[in-house]
Design a protein around this motif. Structure first.
Motif, PDB file in Angstrom:
ATOM      1  N   GLN A 236      -2.087  -1.593  -3.818  1.00  0.00           N
ATOM      2  CA  GLN A 236      -2.913  -0.393  -3.720  1.00  0.00           C
ATOM      3  C   GLN A 236      -2.021   0.849  -3.707  1.00  0.00           C
ATOM      4  O   GLN A 236      -1.090   0.958  -2.908  1.00  0.00           O
ATOM      5  CB  GLN A 236      -3.754  -0.449  -2.441  1.00  0.00           C
ATOM      6  N   ASN A 237      -2.325   1.783  -4.617  1.00  0.00           N
ATOM      7  CA  ASN A 237      -1.547   3.020  -4.717  1.00  0.00           C
ATOM      8  C   ASN A 237      -0.051   2.733  -4.870  1.00  0.00           C
ATOM      9  O   ASN A 237       0.804   3.238  -4.131  1.00  0.00           O
ATOM     10  CB  ASN A 237      -1.781   3.913  -3.490  1.00  0.00           C
ATOM     11  N   VAL A 238       0.252   1.889  -5.843  1.00  0.00           N
ATOM     12  CA  VAL A 238       1.634   1.565  -6.187  1.00  0.00           C
ATOM     13  C   VAL A 238       1.987   2.332  -7.454  1.00  0.00           C
ATOM     14  O   VAL A 238       1.279   2.247  -8.466  1.00  0.00           O
ATOM     15  CB  VAL A 238       1.824   0.049  -6.405  1.00  0.00           C
ATOM     16  N   ASN A 239       3.069   3.086  -7.414  1.00  0.00           N
ATOM     17  CA  ASN A 239       3.482   3.908  -8.554  1.00  0.00           C
ATOM     18  C   ASN A 239       4.912   3.580  -8.951  1.00  0.00           C
ATOM     19  O   ASN A 239       5.828   3.643  -8.123  1.00  0.00           O
ATOM     20  CB  ASN A 239       3.389   5.397  -8.206  1.00  0.00           C
TER      21      ASN A 239
ATOM     22  N   PHE B 278      -5.672  -4.944  -7.952  1.00  0.00           N
ATOM     23  CA  PHE B 278      -4.823  -3.832  -8.390  1.00  0.00           C
ATOM     24  C   PHE B 278      -5.666  -2.563  -8.288  1.00  0.00           C
ATOM     25  O   PHE B 278      -6.551  -2.328  -9.103  1.00  0.00           O
ATOM     26  CB  PHE B 278      -4.350  -4.045  -9.833  1.00  0.00           C
ATOM     27  N   GLU B 279      -5.397  -1.767  -7.265  1.00  0.00           N
ATOM     28  CA  GLU B 279      -6.160  -0.548  -7.043  1.00  0.00           C
ATOM     29  C   GLU B 279      -5.239   0.664  -7.167  1.00  0.00           C
ATOM     30  O   GLU B 279      -4.323   0.851  -6.371  1.00  0.00           O
ATOM     31  CB  GLU B 279      -6.811  -0.559  -5.665  1.00  0.00           C
ATOM     32  N   ASN B 280      -5.497   1.448  -8.198  1.00  0.00           N
ATOM     33  CA  ASN B 280      -4.685   2.632  -8.458  1.00  0.00           C
ATOM     34  C   ASN B 280      -3.197   2.292  -8.557  1.00  0.00           C
ATOM     35  O   ASN B 280      -2.342   2.892  -7.912  1.00  0.00           O
ATOM     36  CB  ASN B 280      -4.914   3.701  -7.383  1.00  0.00           C
ATOM     37  N   VAL B 281      -2.909   1.311  -9.394  1.00  0.00           N
ATOM     38  CA  VAL B 281      -1.518   0.967  -9.719  1.00  0.00           C
ATOM     39  C   VAL B 281      -1.163   1.694 -11.009  1.00  0.00           C
ATOM     40  O   VAL B 281      -1.856   1.550 -12.028  1.00  0.00           O
ATOM     41  CB  VAL B 281      -1.340  -0.551  -9.888  1.00  0.00           C
ATOM     42  N   ASN B 282      -0.092   2.487 -10.968  1.00  0.00           N
ATOM     43  CA  ASN B 282       0.278   3.326 -12.107  1.00  0.00           C
ATOM     44  C   ASN B 282       1.720   3.058 -12.531  1.00  0.00           C
ATOM     45  O   ASN B 282       2.612   2.972 -11.688  1.00  0.00           O
ATOM     46  CB  ASN B 282       0.128   4.809 -11.755  1.00  0.00           C
ATOM     47  N   ILE B 283       1.904   2.943 -13.838  1.00  0.00           N
ATOM     48  CA  ILE B 283       3.236   2.749 -14.404  1.00  0.00           C
ATOM     49  C   ILE B 283       3.510   3.882 -15.371  1.00  0.00           C
ATOM     50  O   ILE B 283       2.759   4.096 -16.325  1.00  0.00           O
ATOM     51  CB  ILE B 283       3.339   1.392 -15.118  1.00  0.00           C
ATOM     52  N   GLU B 284       4.544   4.642 -15.092  1.00  0.00           N
ATOM     53  CA  GLU B 284       4.905   5.822 -15.889  1.00  0.00           C
ATOM     54  C   GLU B 284       3.700   6.748 -16.079  1.00  0.00           C
ATOM     55  O   GLU B 284       3.459   7.283 -17.150  1.00  0.00           O
ATOM     56  CB  GLU B 284       5.463   5.399 -17.245  1.00  0.00           C
TER      57      GLU B 284
ATOM     58  N   GLU C 248       0.830  -1.199   0.000  1.00  0.00           N
ATOM     59  CA  GLU C 248       0.000   0.000   0.000  1.00  0.00           C
ATOM     60  C   GLU C 248       0.870   1.257   0.000  1.00  0.00           C
ATOM     61  O   GLU C 248       1.801   1.374   0.800  1.00  0.00           O
ATOM     62  CB  GLU C 248      -0.904   0.012   1.239  1.00  0.00           C
ATOM     63  N   ASN C 249       0.551   2.178  -0.897  1.00  0.00           N
ATOM     64  CA  ASN C 249       1.250   3.471  -0.971  1.00  0.00           C
ATOM     65  C   ASN C 249       2.760   3.272  -1.125  1.00  0.00           C
ATOM     66  O   ASN C 249       3.558   3.678  -0.274  1.00  0.00           O
ATOM     67  CB  ASN C 249       0.952   4.313   0.278  1.00  0.00           C
TER      68      ASN C 249
END
Length: 525
Positions: A459-462, A495-501, A419-420
């Motif tokens: 969750q919230n992984v960037n 996968f909740e709010n996982v963002n890549i680039e 998370e985060n």
């Protein structure tokens, strides 16, 4: 001797003695200034709001530091070791009063075409700017932050890890704060600033074994050469301070270990394996162990896991920095029995972590899994600064990732959450699944027993960057389906709010996914 000759000799002597004395003073001042500029200075402000430390001369430096650091004009001593790729890894610490604004100036010895200050998303900084061709300036008023600087987009090369500690208000009041003292009435081993060889102190034993209820205090500027061990301790047993413990190839064994403990605390200290290819810190069959503000650092390849947690429960790791040339964190099951007969690993919390791995995984669960159950493991509000799969077998080993669950002995995993989490540099981003073996079969597995993975949450992984490799930011999820062994599924992955680039991962059609058999109920939010 001719009287005139004796007079001449006396005259020359009167002239040359002051001259040689003056030259000696000038030389000493020059050496002192050079050492101070390169290796820091011992300084304490009149109000104790700022404390810096010089490097101890006994430490085996690998090269001249490639960075110079000052805090409010006072020089910070920087230690170093070499990266696998020939870079100089610089690291050092200082203390200041939390809430008091300071100015940190960092100067690189080479050309500084670009720089990164990490983990920038989670640091509390008032200002960061470049003030010269090779210098950056950072202002902050928050203590207990770890700042990493990468120059010219090269994390494999010259890097700085700067540990900005708070002034230690928990430091014990002792009669003598210099040197080493054992205070029986306080159940305290006290190490003041300076170098301490544990083998000399404890008569050919390089490990300080801490008795139940005892404490070890390592003051800022103190450097212990040796190891520390705990066996069967309870809460109240503590290792703390602002100093460093290190080993090298002459005592290449685990630098800190806790075995079968019911409680212990470790706070503020730095553990450094220098040149030695060994696991660094091990928590083995323990409960109620807590780390806070700890630093763990080794740059050498390989088997230099940062933190190994083995069949343990109810442990917490907070605001801890780990750099390793293997797994930064490895949560293992090590036992000779079948997994179902072994103690579980459960209720582990990791919060405010900073991880760097030059090999293998940043946050790794496995690969050895002689453990009845992995349950309720939370990795949150943390940063992965750099994660690389393998220096010698790049893009070859498919179980390696920044966030990894690798099971080679059939067992069960449930309620694992990330998370985060900010990931700044990585190869594969996520991997979770079952493998027949590890490291080209050198560590054989056994999937003859039941196993599963349930309720895994990201969750919230960037992930902010792309390395350009064929596995950059890959998400590899895979179950197990081999004849003659029980099937094993990965069931229930969120996968909740996982963002890549900067782009959200919203379906299994995303190009980053590589799916294996028996993957079920994958959800996106």
């Amino acid at each position: 001797m001719n009287v005139y000759m004796q007079i001449l000799i006396n005259m020359v002597s009167k002239i040359t003695k002051p001259l040689f004395a003056l030259l000696a003073i000038m030389f000493t001042a020059s050496v002192s200034a050079r050492s101070s500029a390169t290796y820091g200075e011992d300084y304490t402000a009149p109000d104790s709001s700022l404390i810096t430390h010089a490097v101890v001369k006994e430490f085996p430096m690998e090269a001249k530091p490639t960075y110079t650091v000052t805090v409010n004009g006072k020089k910070v001593g920087l230690y170093n070791d070499m990266s696998h790729w020939g870079g100089v890894v610089n690291f050092g610490s200082f203390e200041f009063k939390n809430g008091k604004e300071i100015t940190i100036r960092i100067t690189y010895a080479g050309d500084m075409k670009s720089y990164e200050v990490l983990p920038i998303k989670k640091l509390d900084l008032l200002k960061v700017k470049k003030t010269g061709k090779r210098t950056i300036e950072i202002k902050t008023s928050r203590a207990d932050q770890n700042i990493t600087v990468i120059v010219n987009g090269e994390p494999k090369k010259d890097v700085l890890h700067l540990f900005c500690n708070s002034v230690d208000v928990k430091a014990p009041a002792v009669p003598d704060s210099k040197g080493y003292h054992c205070y029986e009435n306080m159940k305290l081993h006290y190490f003041g600033p300076g170098f301490h060889d544990l083998k000399k102190i404890f008569k050919d034993r390089d490990m300080l074994v801490l008795n139940d209820g005892w404490k070890v205090y390592i003051a800022g500027g103190a450097v212990l050469y040796g190891r520390i061990g705990l066996w069967g301790t309870n809460k109240g047993t503590k290792v703390y301070g602002r100093g460093m413990v290190y080993n090298d190839t002459n005592n290449a064994r685990v630098i800190f270990e806790a075995n079968e403990c019911k409680g212990a605390d470790v706070e503020g200290v730095l553990f450094h394996c220098h040149r030695a290819g060994v696991w660094q810190v091990v928590i083995n069959h323990c409960r109620n162990v807590e780390f806070k503000g700890v630093k763990i650092l080794s740059t050498r390849y390989a088997s230099t896991d940062g933190l190994d947690i083995v069949n343990s429960q109810q442990c917490a790791f907070l605001n801890t920095f780990i750099r390793a040339n293997d797994d930064a964190i490895a949560i293992k099951g090590l036992d000779s029995r079948k997994p179902a007969e072994c103690p579980p690993t459960s209720n582990l919390t990791f919060c405010g972590m900073q991880l760097w791995n030059d090999c293998n995984c940043a946050m790794g669960i496995g690969a050895e899994n002689h453990c009845s159950l992995y349950e309720n493991i939370r990795f949150m509000n943390s940063s992965i600064l750099f994660s690389y799969d393998d220096p010698d077998y790049h893009e070859t080993l498919d179980e390696r990732a920044a966030l990894t669950i690798c099971c080679i002995h059939g067992t069960h995993f449930r309620n694992i959450s990330y998370e985060n989490v900010d990931v700044y540099h990585c190869e594969r981003l996520i991997a979770a699944g079952f493998q027949p073996s590890f490291w080209f079969g050198a560590l054989p597995g056994d999937q003859s027993t039941e196993g599963s993975m349930r309720n895994i949450k990201y969750q919230n992984v960037n992930s902010y960057n792309n390395s350009g490799s064929t596995i950059a930011n890959q998400i590899h999820i895979y179950g197990w389906n081999k004849q003659g062994t029980p099937e094993k599924s990965v069931d229930g992955v969120l996968f909740e709010n996982v963002n890549i680039e900067g782009r959200k991962v919203s379906s299994l059609a995303d190009k980053h996914f590589l799916l294996g058999p028996n993957v079920k109920n994958v959800e996106f939010k």
